[in-house]
Design a protein around this motif. Structure first.
Motif, PDB file in Angstrom:
ATOM      1  N   ALA A 118       0.828  -1.207   0.000  1.00 59.47           N
ATOM      2  CA  ALA A 118       0.000   0.000   0.000  1.00 59.47           C
ATOM      3  C   ALA A 118       0.864   1.261   0.000  1.00 59.47           C
ATOM      4  O   ALA A 118       0.523   2.264  -0.640  1.00 59.47           O
ATOM      5  CB  ALA A 118      -0.934  -0.002   1.213  1.00 59.47           C
ATOM      6  N   THR A 119       1.988   1.221   0.715  1.00 60.56           N
ATOM      7  CA  THR A 119       2.890   2.370   0.725  1.00 60.56           C
ATOM      8  C   THR A 119       3.465   2.613  -0.655  1.00 60.56           C
ATOM      9  O   THR A 119       3.534   3.757  -1.132  1.00 60.56           O
ATOM     10  CB  THR A 119       4.023   2.148   1.740  1.00 60.56           C
ATOM     11  OG1 THR A 119       3.466   1.971   3.048  1.00 60.56           O
ATOM     12  CG2 THR A 119       4.976   3.339   1.757  1.00 60.56           C
ATOM     13  N   GLY A 120       3.900   1.548  -1.322  1.00 65.07           N
ATOM     14  CA  GLY A 120       4.418   1.687  -2.679  1.00 65.07           C
ATOM     15  C   GLY A 120       3.385   2.260  -3.633  1.00 65.07           C
ATOM     16  O   GLY A 120       3.696   3.123  -4.465  1.00 65.07           O
ATOM     17  N   LEU A 121       2.150   1.804  -3.502  1.00 65.06           N
ATOM     18  CA  LEU A 121       1.076   2.310  -4.370  1.00 65.06           C
ATOM     19  C   LEU A 121       0.770   3.777  -4.081  1.00 65.06           C
ATOM     20  O   LEU A 121       0.524   4.561  -5.003  1.00 65.06           O
ATOM     21  CB  LEU A 121      -0.187   1.463  -4.179  1.00 65.06           C
ATOM     22  CG  LEU A 121      -0.131   0.036  -4.714  1.00 65.06           C
ATOM     23  CD1 LEU A 121      -1.382  -0.736  -4.287  1.00 65.06           C
ATOM     24  CD2 LEU A 121      -0.010   0.042  -6.233  1.00 65.06           C
ATOM     25  N   ALA A 122       0.784   4.161  -2.814  1.00 67.78           N
ATOM     26  CA  ALA A 122       0.495   5.548  -2.450  1.00 67.78           C
ATOM     27  C   ALA A 122       1.558   6.490  -3.008  1.00 67.78           C
ATOM     28  O   ALA A 122       1.239   7.565  -3.541  1.00 67.78           O
ATOM     29  CB  ALA A 122       0.406   5.683  -0.933  1.00 67.78           C
ATOM     30  N   ILE A 123       2.820   6.103  -2.887  1.00 69.01           N
ATOM     31  CA  ILE A 123       3.891   6.935  -3.449  1.00 69.01           C
ATOM     32  C   ILE A 123       3.779   6.974  -4.966  1.00 69.01           C
ATOM     33  O   ILE A 123       3.937   8.025  -5.596  1.00 69.01           O
ATOM     34  CB  ILE A 123       5.268   6.403  -3.021  1.00 69.01           C
ATOM     35  CG1 ILE A 123       5.398   6.408  -1.498  1.00 69.01           C
ATOM     36  CG2 ILE A 123       6.381   7.247  -3.644  1.00 69.01           C
ATOM     37  CD1 ILE A 123       6.635   5.698  -0.986  1.00 69.01           C
ATOM     38  N   SER A 124       3.465   5.836  -5.569  1.00 75.00           N
ATOM     39  CA  SER A 124       3.325   5.772  -7.025  1.00 75.00           C
ATOM     40  C   SER A 124       2.231   6.705  -7.520  1.00 75.00           C
ATOM     41  O   SER A 124       2.395   7.380  -8.539  1.00 75.00           O
ATOM     42  CB  SER A 124       3.017   4.330  -7.460  1.00 75.00           C
ATOM     43  OG  SER A 124       4.061   3.443  -7.124  1.00 75.00           O
ATOM     44  N   ARG A 125       1.122   6.745  -6.815  1.00 69.45           N
ATOM     45  CA  ARG A 125       0.030   7.637  -7.218  1.00 69.45           C
ATOM     46  C   ARG A 125       0.494   9.088  -7.233  1.00 69.45           C
ATOM     47  O   ARG A 125       0.163   9.859  -8.142  1.00 69.45           O
ATOM     48  CB  ARG A 125      -1.171   7.474  -6.286  1.00 69.45           C
ATOM     49  CG  ARG A 125      -2.025   6.252  -6.557  1.00 69.45           C
ATOM     50  CD  ARG A 125      -3.361   6.333  -5.851  1.00 69.45           C
ATOM     51  NE  ARG A 125      -3.201   6.355  -4.398  1.00 69.45           N
ATOM     52  CZ  ARG A 125      -3.174   5.270  -3.636  1.00 69.45           C
ATOM     53  NH1 ARG A 125      -3.279   4.075  -4.193  1.00 69.45           N
ATOM     54  NH2 ARG A 125      -3.032   5.357  -2.328  1.00 69.45           N
ATOM     55  N   GLU A 126       1.263   9.482  -6.232  1.00 68.35           N
ATOM     56  CA  GLU A 126       1.747  10.861  -6.185  1.00 68.35           C
ATOM     57  C   GLU A 126       2.820  11.120  -7.228  1.00 68.35           C
ATOM     58  O   GLU A 126       3.065  12.278  -7.593  1.00 68.35           O
ATOM     59  CB  GLU A 126       2.281  11.184  -4.788  1.00 68.35           C
ATOM     60  CG  GLU A 126       1.164  11.216  -3.734  1.00 68.35           C
ATOM     61  CD  GLU A 126       1.544  12.116  -2.571  1.00 68.35           C
ATOM     62  OE1 GLU A 126       2.132  13.190  -2.808  1.00 68.35           O
ATOM     63  OE2 GLU A 126       1.248  11.727  -1.427  1.00 68.35           O
ATOM     64  N   MET A 127       3.444  10.053  -7.733  1.00 71.89           N
ATOM     65  CA  MET A 127       4.426  10.198  -8.822  1.00 71.89           C
ATOM     66  C   MET A 127       3.747  10.127 -10.176  1.00 71.89           C
ATOM     67  O   MET A 127       4.417  10.154 -11.213  1.00 71.89           O
ATOM     68  CB  MET A 127       5.483   9.096  -8.711  1.00 71.89           C
ATOM     69  CG  MET A 127       6.322   9.151  -7.454  1.00 71.89           C
ATOM     70  SD  MET A 127       7.262  10.702  -7.245  1.00 71.89           S
ATOM     71  CE  MET A 127       8.412  10.609  -8.603  1.00 71.89           C
ATOM     72  N   GLY A 128       2.398  10.071 -10.188  1.00 69.05           N
ATOM     73  CA  GLY A 128       1.637  10.122 -11.419  1.00 69.05           C
ATOM     74  C   GLY A 128       1.162   8.800 -11.947  1.00 69.05           C
ATOM     75  O   GLY A 128       0.511   8.740 -13.006  1.00 69.05           O
ATOM     76  N   HIS A 129       1.438   7.706 -11.247  1.00 66.05           N
ATOM     77  CA  HIS A 129       1.032   6.389 -11.735  1.00 66.05           C
ATOM     78  C   HIS A 129      -0.444   6.147 -11.453  1.00 66.05           C
ATOM     79  O   HIS A 129      -0.951   6.473 -10.387  1.00 66.05           O
ATOM     80  CB  HIS A 129       1.861   5.299 -11.066  1.00 66.05           C
ATOM     81  CG  HIS A 129       1.479   3.911 -11.478  1.00 66.05           C
ATOM     82  ND1 HIS A 129       1.588   3.474 -12.772  1.00 66.05           N
ATOM     83  CD2 HIS A 129       0.972   2.876 -10.757  1.00 66.05           C
ATOM     84  CE1 HIS A 129       1.202   2.223 -12.849  1.00 66.05           C
ATOM     85  NE2 HIS A 129       0.810   1.835 -11.633  1.00 66.05           N
ATOM     86  N   ARG A 130      -1.114   5.574 -12.425  1.00 64.91           N
ATOM     87  CA  ARG A 130      -2.516   5.189 -12.273  1.00 64.91           C
ATOM     88  C   ARG A 130      -2.653   3.724 -12.627  1.00 64.91           C
ATOM     89  O   ARG A 130      -2.276   3.299 -13.704  1.00 64.91           O
ATOM     90  CB  ARG A 130      -3.431   6.025 -13.185  1.00 64.91           C
ATOM     91  CG  ARG A 130      -3.456   7.499 -12.817  1.00 64.91           C
ATOM     92  CD  ARG A 130      -4.117   7.719 -11.467  1.00 64.91           C
ATOM     93  NE  ARG A 130      -4.150   9.128 -11.086  1.00 64.91           N
ATOM     94  CZ  ARG A 130      -3.222   9.709 -10.364  1.00 64.91           C
ATOM     95  NH1 ARG A 130      -2.178   9.023  -9.956  1.00 64.91           N
ATOM     96  NH2 ARG A 130      -3.303  10.987 -10.040  1.00 64.91           N
TER      97      ARG A 130
END
Length: 253
Positions: free
Chosen positions: A238-250
């Motif tokens: 979940a932490t990896g996904l949260a950071i990814s979202r803020e880096m623009g990943h969908r």
């Protein structure tokens, strides 16, 4: 000691003076943080007279400093410059609140790393008091096949990078690593156990950019046997996904 091996496989090219100055800076590492002039010359494989001349210029610029014993140490000017690197600064700025949340939940070591060539480079570490001993330090490098973050970064690297890395190993070791790497996209995490310097387990997950490319890895490092590593899978993922979202990943689907 002998001069440390230069990273990378391409021969250095360019201005010899610049290369010698870079060799002086590369002489420092975690075990050699302060060097006398003789030690600096020996580790940089540079004549003492040249070392003295270049070291004086680097001190004037702020890349080197002198400690109380007159030895050379890395200067704060380099820290100022390094802090501007977009691969670490922007990522770290985005990731830090999420790393702090993960640290609060786990009360263990939390790491953030990026791939630099054939190694993982640690760009952030949060550690709790009394956490298990680990040798990782911010700015330090770690093997890709021997750490949780390294497995994630290697699994997410370009196919030719993986092929080259696997090709450098013995066939049996390469096959074991190939199987481990294949599990990372399926599970969304990598779990790695190691015995030294203290028995630890790490659970790591990828951080992706808007294109879906793996640009970093986040992990929790816990004492082996203190808890099943699988207990941390969900929160690390979940932490990896949260950071990814803020880096623009969908995520698709």
């Amino acid at each position: 000691m002998d001069a440390p091996p230069r990273r990378g496989r391409k021969p250095l090219q360019g201005d010899p003076v610049v290369l010698r100055a870079l060799a002086l800076l590369a002489a420092f590492d975690a075990e050699h943080r302060a060097l006398s002039l003789a030690e600096l010359a020996r580790r940089a494989a540079t004549p003492p007279s040249t070392t003295l001349r270049l070291a004086r210029r680097l001190v004037e610029w702020g890349a080197l400093e002198r400690d109380d014993e007159g030895r050379y140490v890395v200067g704060l000017r380099l820290f100022e410059i390094a802090s501007l690197a977009p691969r670490s600064h922007g990522l770290r700025e985005v990731a830090l609140p999420h790393l702090e949340d993960l640290h609060e939940v786990s009360r263990q070591h939390v790491l953030l790393a990026v791939r630099e060539g054939e190694e993982a480079l640690l760009v952030e570490r949060l550690s709790a008091h009394g956490a298990v001993e680990i040798a990782y330090r911010v700015g330090g490098r770690m093997p890709l096949h021997d750490t949780g973050v390294g497995l994630v970064l290697l699994a997410g690297a370009e196919p030719e990078v993986r092929a080259g890395y696997l090709g450098s190993l013995e066939p049996a070791a390469a096959e074991r690593l190939r199987r481990r790497l294949a599990d990372v996209p399926r599970l969304g995490v990598a779990i790695f156990d190691r015995r030294r310097p203290a028995p630890v387990s790490s659970v790591a997950a990828p951080v992706r950019d808007r294109t879906g490319r793996t640009i970093a890895a986040v992990s929790v490092v816990v004492p082996a046997g203190s808890a099943r590593p699988q207990a941390y899978e969900q929160v690390v993922r979940a932490t990896g996904l949260a950071i990814s979202r803020e880096m623009g990943h969908r995520r698709s689907g």
